[in-house]
Design a protein around this motif. Sequence first.
Motif, PDB file in Angstrom:
ATOM      1  N   ASN A 202       0.817  -1.216   0.000  1.00  0.00           N
ATOM      2  CA  ASN A 202       0.000   0.000   0.000  1.00  0.00           C
ATOM      3  C   ASN A 202       0.852   1.267   0.000  1.00  0.00           C
ATOM      4  O   ASN A 202       0.338   2.372   0.152  1.00  0.00           O
ATOM      5  N   PRO A 214      -6.455   2.546   2.408  1.00  0.00           N
ATOM      6  CA  PRO A 214      -7.450   2.096   1.428  1.00  0.00           C
ATOM      7  C   PRO A 214      -8.877   2.095   1.967  1.00  0.00           C
ATOM      8  O   PRO A 214      -9.100   1.841   3.155  1.00  0.00           O
ATOM      9  N   ILE A 224      -8.305  -7.357  -6.477  1.00  0.00           N
ATOM     10  CA  ILE A 224      -8.172  -5.903  -6.587  1.00  0.00           C
ATOM     11  C   ILE A 224      -8.342  -5.465  -8.040  1.00  0.00           C
ATOM     12  O   ILE A 224      -8.994  -4.447  -8.327  1.00  0.00           O
ATOM     13  N   THR A 228     -11.271  -2.984  -9.385  1.00  0.00           N
ATOM     14  CA  THR A 228     -10.929  -1.752 -10.104  1.00  0.00           C
ATOM     15  C   THR A 228     -11.672  -1.681 -11.438  1.00  0.00           C
ATOM     16  O   THR A 228     -12.241  -0.633 -11.787  1.00  0.00           O
ATOM     17  N   SER A 235      -6.522   1.835  -7.907  1.00  0.00           N
ATOM     18  CA  SER A 235      -5.576   0.872  -7.341  1.00  0.00           C
ATOM     19  C   SER A 235      -4.219   1.031  -7.993  1.00  0.00           C
ATOM     20  O   SER A 235      -4.076   1.725  -9.011  1.00  0.00           O
TER      21      SER A 235
END
Length: 296
Positions: A202, A214, A224, A228, A235
């Motif tokens: 992250n 997040p 993820i 997205t 992301s």
Amino acid sequence: MALKTRSDDLELLLAVVEFGGFSAAAEALNIQIARISRSVNKIEKALGATILVRTTRRVMLTEEGKKFFDSVSLGLRQIQQAEADILTQSKLPQGKLRVDAVSPFIFHQIAPHMVEFNKAFPNVELELNSNEEIVDLIEKRTDVAIRIGKLKDSTLHAKTLGRSPLFLVASPEYIAQHGLPNTPKDLADHALIGFSNVKSLNKWPIRGLDTIAPSITASNGETIRQLTIAGNGISCMSGFMVSRDIASGKLVTLLDSYRIQGTERELVNAVFYKSSAVSERVNSFINFLKPRLTLD
């Protein structure tokens, strides 16, 4: 009681017939005539039959000898072919090969090439295991692992597969609804999608941006990616996962002018312990995969 003849004696008998005489066979094989004569005599004694009729000018097969010659010729050709098959097969890697990688890498970079790999290496039994965190190769009985980022375990051997740049991405639908971030500070007003299990992921390679907080997290990079694409937020994804999505317009890149390139997180390596038992399989897999990768 079965009669036995040696294969090297049989080969000399065939040479006499094929070259048309003892002298010609001896000259062609660069051995003494006496050795060939001894071999033929041994065969005839073992069989209790005359195989060759010798004259001053030529050597001819008897009726029994012709039948024997035909059978022996076929048998020796089959033995030679069997030996050739084994030698050819032994040059190809064979046995089980356990490969570990994060699931997105398997989905996007390995699985699409497995039909071709199986055709090229039919004797390799490939086992693909996906783990979202770094695994102990010995504990998990893994032969080769694909690792993204800087390597820390110095006991492992590694082959560099390349670099996969990181991109900030979002779907066109998300941008249409929430607007385009123009600076890293603008990300504070957006939904950000990050990792729940590896917090270091992250930390996005964007100048002036600290580790993100997040709005949505997932333990799996492919999850993820799907979030997205579905418009849930922004992301940070590796090119090996999203380069096709960017090219097709499913995703758009953001803040490209702020992106820090050449970070350690871009590194893609194949790591393994040196073992003669599996080295051919490992090398074959790596050498096959590397030129087929689409990392950026």
